[in-house]
Design a protein around this motif. Structure first.
Motif, PDB file in Angstrom:
ATOM      1  N   ALA A 509       0.836  -1.209   0.000  1.00 16.36           N
ATOM      2  CA  ALA A 509       0.000   0.000   0.000  1.00 16.36           C
ATOM      3  C   ALA A 509       0.869   1.256   0.000  1.00 16.36           C
ATOM      4  O   ALA A 509       0.593   2.227  -0.711  1.00 16.36           O
ATOM      5  CB  ALA A 509      -0.923  -0.010   1.218  1.00 16.36           C
ATOM      6  N   SER A 510       1.933   1.217   0.790  1.00 16.46           N
ATOM      7  CA  SER A 510       2.846   2.360   0.864  1.00 16.46           C
ATOM      8  C   SER A 510       3.547   2.579  -0.474  1.00 16.46           C
ATOM      9  O   SER A 510       3.678   3.708  -0.951  1.00 16.46           O
ATOM     10  CB  SER A 510       3.874   2.127   1.972  1.00 16.46           C
ATOM     11  N   GLU A 511       4.015   1.469  -1.103  1.00 22.68           N
ATOM     12  CA  GLU A 511       4.704   1.573  -2.393  1.00 22.68           C
ATOM     13  C   GLU A 511       3.767   2.090  -3.481  1.00 22.68           C
ATOM     14  O   GLU A 511       4.166   2.889  -4.334  1.00 22.68           O
ATOM     15  CB  GLU A 511       5.273   0.207  -2.780  1.00 22.68           C
ATOM     16  N   LEU A 512       2.510   1.644  -3.441  1.00 22.79           N
ATOM     17  CA  LEU A 512       1.542   2.104  -4.434  1.00 22.79           C
ATOM     18  C   LEU A 512       1.288   3.599  -4.288  1.00 22.79           C
ATOM     19  O   LEU A 512       1.203   4.331  -5.288  1.00 22.79           O
ATOM     20  CB  LEU A 512       0.230   1.330  -4.277  1.00 22.79           C
ATOM     21  N   ALA A 513       1.186   4.061  -3.035  1.00 21.71           N
ATOM     22  CA  ALA A 513       0.969   5.491  -2.785  1.00 21.71           C
ATOM     23  C   ALA A 513       2.161   6.308  -3.291  1.00 21.71           C
ATOM     24  O   ALA A 513       1.985   7.384  -3.887  1.00 21.71           O
ATOM     25  CB  ALA A 513       0.755   5.725  -1.291  1.00 21.71           C
ATOM     26  N   GLU A 514       3.382   5.787  -3.069  1.00 17.85           N
ATOM     27  CA  GLU A 514       4.577   6.496  -3.527  1.00 17.85           C
ATOM     28  C   GLU A 514       4.625   6.560  -5.052  1.00 17.85           C
ATOM     29  O   GLU A 514       4.964   7.606  -5.615  1.00 17.85           O
ATOM     30  CB  GLU A 514       5.829   5.794  -2.979  1.00 17.85           C
ATOM     31  N   GLU A 515       4.276   5.460  -5.720  1.00 19.69           N
ATOM     32  CA  GLU A 515       4.277   5.440  -7.180  1.00 19.69           C
ATOM     33  C   GLU A 515       3.230   6.394  -7.747  1.00 19.69           C
ATOM     34  O   GLU A 515       3.473   7.090  -8.741  1.00 19.69           O
ATOM     35  CB  GLU A 515       3.997   4.015  -7.671  1.00 19.69           C
ATOM     36  N   THR A 516       2.061   6.442  -7.107  1.00 21.52           N
ATOM     37  CA  THR A 516       0.998   7.354  -7.553  1.00 21.52           C
ATOM     38  C   THR A 516       1.440   8.797  -7.415  1.00 21.52           C
ATOM     39  O   THR A 516       1.215   9.627  -8.318  1.00 21.52           O
ATOM     40  CB  THR A 516      -0.284   7.115  -6.735  1.00 21.52           C
ATOM     41  N   ALA A 517       2.093   9.102  -6.290  1.00 18.45           N
ATOM     42  CA  ALA A 517       2.569  10.468  -6.052  1.00 18.45           C
ATOM     43  C   ALA A 517       3.619  10.872  -7.085  1.00 18.45           C
ATOM     44  O   ALA A 517       3.606  11.994  -7.595  1.00 18.45           O
ATOM     45  CB  ALA A 517       3.147  10.574  -4.639  1.00 18.45           C
ATOM     46  N   ARG A 518       4.521   9.925  -7.413  1.00 18.43           N
ATOM     47  CA  ARG A 518       5.551  10.220  -8.413  1.00 18.43           C
ATOM     48  C   ARG A 518       4.931  10.438  -9.801  1.00 18.43           C
ATOM     49  O   ARG A 518       5.336  11.334 -10.548  1.00 18.43           O
ATOM     50  CB  ARG A 518       6.576   9.077  -8.476  1.00 18.43           C
ATOM     51  N   ALA A 519       3.905   9.615 -10.122  1.00 16.65           N
ATOM     52  CA  ALA A 519       3.248   9.750 -11.415  1.00 16.65           C
ATOM     53  C   ALA A 519       2.520  11.087 -11.524  1.00 16.65           C
ATOM     54  O   ALA A 519       2.559  11.756 -12.566  1.00 16.65           O
ATOM     55  CB  ALA A 519       2.267   8.597 -11.627  1.00 16.65           C
ATOM     56  N   GLU A 520       1.867  11.491 -10.446  1.00 21.81           N
ATOM     57  CA  GLU A 520       1.147  12.771 -10.441  1.00 21.81           C
ATOM     58  C   GLU A 520       2.121  13.936 -10.551  1.00 21.81           C
ATOM     59  O   GLU A 520       1.854  14.921 -11.257  1.00 21.81           O
ATOM     60  CB  GLU A 520       0.302  12.892  -9.162  1.00 21.81           C
ATOM     61  N   ALA A 521       3.258  13.833  -9.861  1.00 26.56           N
ATOM     62  CA  ALA A 521       4.256  14.894  -9.919  1.00 26.56           C
ATOM     63  C   ALA A 521       4.835  15.019 -11.327  1.00 26.56           C
ATOM     64  O   ALA A 521       5.054  16.123 -11.843  1.00 26.56           O
ATOM     65  CB  ALA A 521       5.373  14.628  -8.908  1.00 26.56           C
ATOM     66  N   ALA A 522       5.072  13.849 -11.967  1.00 25.00           N
ATOM     67  CA  ALA A 522       5.612  13.861 -13.325  1.00 25.00           C
ATOM     68  C   ALA A 522       4.606  14.459 -14.301  1.00 25.00           C
ATOM     69  O   ALA A 522       4.968  15.215 -15.217  1.00 25.00           O
ATOM     70  CB  ALA A 522       5.960  12.435 -13.744  1.00 25.00           C
ATOM     71  N   ALA A 523       3.320  14.132 -14.107  1.00 25.73           N
ATOM     72  CA  ALA A 523       2.286  14.675 -14.984  1.00 25.73           C
ATOM     73  C   ALA A 523       2.150  16.180 -14.818  1.00 25.73           C
ATOM     74  O   ALA A 523       1.929  16.921 -15.790  1.00 25.73           O
ATOM     75  CB  ALA A 523       0.950  13.987 -14.691  1.00 25.73           C
ATOM     76  N   ALA A 524       2.312  16.652 -13.580  1.00 28.27           N
ATOM     77  CA  ALA A 524       2.188  18.087 -13.312  1.00 28.27           C
ATOM     78  C   ALA A 524       3.324  18.880 -13.936  1.00 28.27           C
ATOM     79  O   ALA A 524       3.159  20.033 -14.346  1.00 28.27           O
ATOM     80  CB  ALA A 524       2.168  18.325 -11.796  1.00 28.27           C
ATOM     81  N   ASN A 525       4.478  18.235 -14.060  1.00 31.28           N
ATOM     82  CA  ASN A 525       5.634  18.925 -14.654  1.00 31.28           C
ATOM     83  C   ASN A 525       5.602  18.850 -16.171  1.00 31.28           C
ATOM     84  O   ASN A 525       6.414  19.453 -16.838  1.00 31.28           O
ATOM     85  CB  ASN A 525       6.941  18.305 -14.130  1.00 31.28           C
TER      86      ASN A 525
END
Length: 525
Positions: A509-525
C-alpha cells in the motif's frame, strides 16, 4: 541385423557426418591462448571476468546478502498470492539439479589430477564469482518473465534479452541475442543435458553389475534402461514445472546429503590427515611447481571445472528460477546466488578434499602420470574411477552407493534440462499443444538413444553450443546490469521493512501510494 549392429552403424554415421563440424566448433568456442606455458580457454576467461565485474558492480552481493538469501529459501519473506508456480526452495533445487551431476564427481577428480590439489582453491574462487553472475541473470529472468492465462510461467534469456534490451532502445540486438541463446540451449538440451547423462549413468550401472556380463551390457538391457528412464522423465515433464519442482525439492537435497555424508565419512576415517590436506590445497594454489602448468595451470584447471560445473552466465538457470512465486525479481536473484555455492563451493570442494585425503591408488597414479608426462588423464570414466577409488579406501561398498548417486544426478539433470529445452522450443516454434507434444516425444526418444548410442562427437559439439550461449547471454547482462541494481535496492528496502515488522499489505500500500505520487508529480511537470 542385431540391435548392437544397428546402434553401431547409426553411431558411426552420425559421428562421421558431424565430426568436421564438431572439430570446427570446438576449435572456435574453446580457442586457447598460451599463458605461461599453459593453454588458457578464452571462454573460461569470458565467464570469470563477468563474475569479477558483477561482484564489483554489486559490492560483493554474494557475501553481503547471503544471510538474506538463506532466509528467502526458508520462506521467511514468502509473499501471499504472488504469481508463479513454485516456491523459492523448489526453484533453487530445480536449478541445482541441472548443474549438480557427473561434473561434480568425475570432473573434479580430473581437475585435481591435472592441476594438483591447488586447483580446488581456484574452483572455490570461481564459484564465489559465479554467484554474482547467477544473481544478475536470475533477477532478470523473473523481471521479464511471462505468465499465461493458466498460470504457466516462461522465462529465461530468450525473454529478458529481447524485452530488456528493447527497453534500452536496442530491440534488434535483443532479438538476435535471444534467438541465438534459445537455439544454443536447445541443442545442448537434446545431446548434453539428455543423451550424455543417460549414457554415463548406464555405464556406471553396468560396471557395478558385472561389466561385460551385466544384463545392462546387452542391447536389450540398455534398451530397457532407456525406456524406463524415458517413461519416468515423461511423467515428470507432463506435470510441468510444478511437478519438476516437487520432484527436485525432494531428490536434490536427499542425494546431495547422501553424497556429502559419504565424503564426511571418508574424511572422518582420515581426520588426522585433514590439516595436511588443507595445507596442501592452499600451498598448491600458489606453488609454481609440481602440477601441469604450474601455478597458472592450477588456476586455469580450477576455473575451468568450476565454470563448466555451475554454468553461471550460460542463461540456463534463469529458465527454472523464473517460475518462482514472487512479486520482487531480486528475491530470486539472491536465492540463485546459492546455486554456485552449493554446486562448486560445497559439493565440488567435498569431492576434491575426499580424494586428496584418501590418496587412493588411482589418484596417485594419475598424479604421477601428469608429473612425469607418461600418460594423459581425462574422460568421465577416469574421473569416476578416481573418485570411486578414493571412497573405496574407507568405504568398500561405496561403488554401489556411487551408482545410485550417479543415476539420481543423471535423472534430475535430464528432467531439469527437459524443462529448459521445452521453454526454448516453445519460444522458437510456438507454445501450442502440438508443438509441446512434439518436443516431449523428441526429447523422450533422445533419452532412449542415450542408452543405446555414444555419439561422442555430437555431445562435444553440443558442449560448444552451450558455451556459445554464454557469449550472447553475458553480452546482454552487461547492458542490463543497471536494471538489476534498481531491483536489488527495492528488495533490500522491502526486506528491511519486513524485518521491522511491517506486513506485505502495508508495504505494498505504501509503495503504491509512492508510485501514484511520483506519477502525479511527473504529470504536473
Amino acid at each position: 541385423m542385431s540391435l548392437d549392429s544397428i546402434a553401431q552403424n547409426i553411431d558411426e554415421a552420425v559421428s562421421g557426418f558431424f565430426d568436421p563440424v564438431s572439430t570446427f566448433l570446438m576449435d572456435v568456442v574453446f580457442y586457447t591462448v598460451p599463458v605461461f606455458g599453459t593453454e588458457f580457454p578464452l571462454i573460461v576467461g569470458w565467464l570469470v571476468v563477468a563474475g569479477a565485474f558483477f561482484s564489483a558492480y554489486f559490492g560483493l552481493a554474494q557475501l553481503r546478502h547471503i544471510k538474506t538469501a538463506f532466509r528467502l529459501v526458508r520462506g521467511k519473506y514468502d509473499q501471499k498470492n504472488a504469481p508463479g508456480e513454485v516456491n523459492h526452495f523448489q526453484a533453487l533445487t530445480s536449478a541445482v539439479s541441472g548443474t549438480v551431476g557427473l561434473g561434480n564427481i568425475a570432473g573434479v577428480a580430473i581437475a585435481i589430477s591435472i592441476g594438483g590439489p591447488g586447483a580446488t582453491f581456484w574452483m572455490i574462487v570461481c564459484g564465489l564469482l559465479g554467484m554474482a553472475t547467477k544473481f544478475v541473470e536470475c533477477t532478470l529472468g523473473v523481471k521479464y518473465r511471462e505468465i499465461d492465462a493458466n498460470g504457466k510461467v516462461s522465462g529465461g534469456p530468450m525473454l529478458y534479452l529481447r524485452k530488456g534490451l528493447a527497453e534500452l532502445g536496442k530491440p534488434a540486438l535483443g532479438k538476435v541475442l535471444a534467438t541465438l541463446s534459445a537455439i544454443m540451449i536447445l541443442f545442448f538440451t537434446f545431446f548434453g543435458g539428455n543423451l550424455f547423462q543417460v549414457n554415463q549413468s548406464l555405464a556406471q550401472l553396468t560396471k557395478v553389475t558385472g561389466e561385460g556380463d551385466s544384463f545392462f551390457a546387452s542391447s536389450g538391457g540398455a534398451l530397457f534402461y532407456g525406456l524406463l528412464i524415458a517413461a519416468l522423465v515423461a511423467l515428470v515433464l507432463i506435470g510441468g514445472m510444478r511437478s519438476i519442482g516437487q520432484v527436485t525439492s525432494r531428490l536434490v537435497p536427499s542425494m546431495a546429503i547422501m553424497y556429502v555424508v559419504a565424503c564426511l565419512l571418508v574424511i572422518g576415517f582420515n581426520v588426522t590427515a585433514v590439516p595436511d590436506a588443507i595445507g596442501t590445497i592452499l600451498t598448491g594454489a600458489f606453488d609454481p611447481s609440481g602440477v601441469a602448468g604450474g601455478l597458472i595451470g592450477a588456476l586455469i584447471v580450477g576455473f575451468q571445472r568450476a565454470a563448466f560445473s555451475n554454468e553461471a552466465g550460460i542463461g540456463s538457470a534463469p529458465i527454472a528460477h523464473s517460475a518462482v512465486k514472487t512479486k520482487r525479481p531480486a528475491t530470486e536473484g539472491l536465492v540463485a546466488m546459492l546455486e554456485p555455492f552449493i554446486d562448486t563451493v560445497v559439493i565440488c570442494t567435498m569431492t576434491a578434499l575426499t580424494i586428496v585425503i584418501a590418496g587412493g591408488p588411482a589418484y596417485l597414479d594419475a598424479r604421477e602420470k601428469v608429473a612425469n608426462g607418461t600418460g594423459e588423464v581425462g574422460g568421465t570414466g577416469m574421473g569416476i574411477e578416481i573418485t570411486s577409488d578414493a571412497f573405496e579406501t574407507a568405504l568398500p561398498w561405496f561403488p554401489y552407493l556411487l551408482t545410485v548417486a550417479v543415476i539420481l544426478f543423471a535423472f534430475s539433470t535430464v528432467i531439469t534440462w527437459g524443462y529448459y529445452g521445452q521453454k526454448c522450443w516453445t519460444h522458437l516454434f510456438g507454445a501450442s499443444k502440438t508443438s509441446e507434444t512434439t518436443y516431449k516425444v523428441v526429447f523422450s526418444v533422445m533419452v532412449v538413444a542415450g542408452a543405446l548410442l555414444s555419439l561422442g562427437t555430437l555431445v562435444d559439439m553440443s558442449d560448444a553450443f552451450l558455451f556459445m550461449a554464454a557469449l550472447f547471454n553475458i553480452t546482454g547482462l552487461y547492458f542490463l546490469a543497471p536494471v538489476v541494481k534498481k531491483e536489488l535496492v527495492k528488495v533490500l528496502a522491502y526486506v528491511r521493512r519486513r524485518d521491522a515488522g511491517e506486513s506485505d499489505e502495508e508495504i505494498e500500500a505504501s509503495e503504491l501510494a509512492e508510485e501514484t505520487a511520483r506519477a502525479e508529480a511527473a504529470a504536473a511537470n
